[in-house]
Design a protein around this motif. Structure first.
Motif, PDB file in Angstrom:
ATOM      1  N   UNK A 101      -4.579  28.011   0.099  1.00 47.08           N
ATOM      2  CA  UNK A 101      -3.313  27.521  -0.482  1.00 47.08           C
ATOM      3  C   UNK A 101      -2.215  28.585  -0.481  1.00 47.08           C
ATOM      4  N   UNK A 102      -1.943  29.151   0.678  1.00 43.24           N
ATOM      5  CA  UNK A 102      -0.965  30.241   0.759  1.00 43.24           C
ATOM      6  C   UNK A 102       0.299  29.854   1.528  1.00 43.24           C
ATOM      7  N   UNK A 103       0.459  28.552   1.786  1.00 43.90           N
ATOM      8  CA  UNK A 103       1.675  28.063   2.438  1.00 43.90           C
ATOM      9  C   UNK A 103       2.195  26.856   1.665  1.00 43.90           C
ATOM     10  N   UNK A 104       3.478  26.626   1.730  1.00 42.75           N
ATOM     11  CA  UNK A 104       4.045  25.427   1.130  1.00 42.75           C
ATOM     12  C   UNK A 104       3.388  24.191   1.743  1.00 42.75           C
ATOM     13  N   UNK A 105       3.208  23.175   0.896  1.00 42.60           N
ATOM     14  CA  UNK A 105       2.517  21.971   1.362  1.00 42.60           C
ATOM     15  C   UNK A 105       3.240  20.726   0.853  1.00 42.60           C
ATOM     16  N   UNK A 106       3.408  19.750   1.748  1.00 43.51           N
ATOM     17  CA  UNK A 106       4.076  18.495   1.421  1.00 43.51           C
ATOM     18  C   UNK A 106       3.174  17.350   1.878  1.00 43.51           C
ATOM     19  N   UNK A 107       2.784  16.503   0.942  1.00 47.06           N
ATOM     20  CA  UNK A 107       1.826  15.448   1.246  1.00 47.06           C
ATOM     21  C   UNK A 107       2.495  14.075   1.223  1.00 47.06           C
ATOM     22  N   UNK A 108       1.969  13.179   2.056  1.00 41.92           N
ATOM     23  CA  UNK A 108       2.493  11.831   2.189  1.00 41.92           C
ATOM     24  C   UNK A 108       1.412  10.842   1.811  1.00 41.92           C
ATOM     25  N   UNK A 109       1.772   9.911   0.934  1.00 34.85           N
ATOM     26  CA  UNK A 109       0.812   8.933   0.445  1.00 34.85           C
ATOM     27  C   UNK A 109       1.517   7.605   0.200  1.00 34.85           C
ATOM     28  N   UNK A 110       0.745   6.531   0.213  1.00 33.93           N
ATOM     29  CA  UNK A 110       1.305   5.208  -0.043  1.00 33.93           C
ATOM     30  C   UNK A 110       0.228   4.159   0.156  1.00 33.93           C
ATOM     31  N   UNK A 111       0.596   2.917  -0.079  1.00 33.51           N
ATOM     32  CA  UNK A 111      -0.360   1.839   0.155  1.00 33.51           C
ATOM     33  C   UNK A 111      -0.742   1.791   1.630  1.00 33.51           C
ATOM     34  N   UNK A 112      -1.936   1.301   1.900  1.00 32.42           N
ATOM     35  CA  UNK A 112      -2.374   1.165   3.277  1.00 32.42           C
ATOM     36  C   UNK A 112      -1.389   0.306   4.067  1.00 32.42           C
ATOM     37  N   UNK A 113      -1.131   0.721   5.294  1.00 33.41           N
ATOM     38  CA  UNK A 113      -0.236   0.007   6.204  1.00 33.41           C
ATOM     39  C   UNK A 113       1.237   0.170   5.852  1.00 33.41           C
ATOM     40  N   UNK A 114       1.570   1.216   5.075  1.00 36.01           N
ATOM     41  CA  UNK A 114       2.965   1.441   4.710  1.00 36.01           C
ATOM     42  C   UNK A 114       3.710   2.216   5.795  1.00 36.01           C
ATOM     43  N   UNK A 115       2.943   2.840   6.705  1.00 40.17           N
ATOM     44  CA  UNK A 115       3.578   3.554   7.806  1.00 40.17           C
ATOM     45  C   UNK A 115       3.586   5.058   7.658  1.00 40.17           C
ATOM     46  N   UNK A 116       2.556   5.624   6.987  1.00 36.81           N
ATOM     47  CA  UNK A 116       2.512   7.068   6.778  1.00 36.81           C
ATOM     48  C   UNK A 116       2.439   7.843   8.088  1.00 36.81           C
ATOM     49  N   UNK A 117       1.469   7.489   8.904  1.00 31.10           N
ATOM     50  CA  UNK A 117       1.277   8.238  10.145  1.00 31.10           C
ATOM     51  C   UNK A 117       2.495   8.110  11.054  1.00 31.10           C
ATOM     52  N   UNK A 118       3.083   6.932  11.103  1.00 25.52           N
ATOM     53  CA  UNK A 118       4.277   6.731  11.929  1.00 25.52           C
ATOM     54  C   UNK A 118       5.429   7.594  11.440  1.00 25.52           C
ATOM     55  N   UNK A 119       5.569   7.725  10.121  1.00 28.29           N
ATOM     56  CA  UNK A 119       6.644   8.547   9.569  1.00 28.29           C
ATOM     57  C   UNK A 119       6.408  10.023   9.884  1.00 28.29           C
ATOM     58  N   UNK A 120       5.177  10.483   9.746  1.00 27.93           N
ATOM     59  CA  UNK A 120       4.860  11.870  10.074  1.00 27.93           C
ATOM     60  C   UNK A 120       5.159  12.155  11.537  1.00 27.93           C
ATOM     61  N   UNK A 121       4.781  11.232  12.406  1.00 34.27           N
ATOM     62  CA  UNK A 121       5.054  11.407  13.830  1.00 34.27           C
ATOM     63  C   UNK A 121       6.551  11.426  14.117  1.00 34.27           C
ATOM     64  N   UNK A 122       7.299  10.615  13.391  1.00 32.26           N
ATOM     65  CA  UNK A 122       8.748  10.600  13.563  1.00 32.26           C
ATOM     66  C   UNK A 122       9.361  11.911  13.106  1.00 32.26           C
ATOM     67  N   UNK A 123       8.931  12.412  11.953  1.00 27.96           N
ATOM     68  CA  UNK A 123       9.489  13.648  11.422  1.00 27.96           C
ATOM     69  C   UNK A 123       9.213  14.832  12.348  1.00 27.96           C
ATOM     70  N   UNK A 124       8.017  14.848  12.940  1.00 30.14           N
ATOM     71  CA  UNK A 124       7.636  15.955  13.818  1.00 30.14           C
ATOM     72  C   UNK A 124       8.029  15.713  15.263  1.00 30.14           C
TER      73      UNK A 124
END
Length: 202
Positions: free
Chosen positions: A21-44
């Motif tokens: 735990x030596x770096x800043x960390x930002x986590x993404x969570x939500x109901x299933x099928x809310x689009x978490x992985x798609x949002x992460x891919x968009x941001x990156x």
């Protein structure tokens, strides 16, 4: 902030096995099928970074991605997926709770909410739990490309009005669309600001 490098680091079923735990960390969570992985891919700007699936409940582990060799983006399992056994749901709940409450370098939790729906009880109760436990979080509304500008504003207003029944003030909210890259700059600038403001002991 520009993301010039994003790489998968590891997947874990317990917070104890997560990276140091030596770096800043930002986590993404939500109901299933809310689009978490798609949002992460968009941001990156990497369509293959986080695995997306047509069926809900695909993410079942804590997935760490190292961004710009500097900070972590984390894809957490979704909550509220009914088509899993009660035992598996309990395991997911424990994994999520342990991570959120014990991960000392978690700077902010991004709670993803499907903008197409009225305020959902499960989302409201989850955010209430975060508030009760003092977990810093913001709301991120997804799939905004399905709405008009007026509908987007009404969506945020509906949540704020509903939450003010029990909250003194409401958390910050972002409107996003993975398909249209809406909200990308705003979210990354928000993370960049927190990275500059919050110092971690190394």
């Amino acid at each position: 902030m520009d993301i010039v490098k994003a790489e998968f680091v590891m997947s874990n079923s317990t917070v104890a096995k997560c990276p140091a735990p030596n770096r800043h960390e930002y986590a993404f969570i939500g109901r299933s099928n809310v689009g978490k992985s798609s949002l992460i891919n968009m941001l990156t700007n990497n369509k293959k970074l986080a695995k997306t699936a047509t069926r809900p409940g695909k993410t079942q582990l804590i997935n760490h991605f190292l961004i710009n060799d500097s900070w972590y983006m984390v894809d957490l399992p979704g909550y509220g997926y009914a088509r899993t056994s009660e035992e598996l749901r309990r395991q997911f709940e424990k994994m999520i709770c342990d991570y959120i409450l014990k991960r000392e370098n978690l700077i902010c939790l991004f709670v993803l909410i499907d903008s197409r729906h009225e305020p959902q009880k499960i989302d409201l109760e989850f955010m209430e739990w975060l508030g009760e436990n003092g977990v810093p979080f913001v709301m991120v509304f997804t799939k905004a490309d399905k709405l008009t500008t007026t509908q987007r504003l009404n969506c945020i207003d509906n949540y704020h009005r509903t939450m003010l029944d029990t909250w003194e003030s409401t958390p910050l909210a972002f409107m996003t669309s993975a398909e249209k890259h809406l909200g990308r700059e705003e979210l990354l600038n928000y993370i960049d600001g927190l990275n500059r403001m919050v110092k971690l002991e190394r």
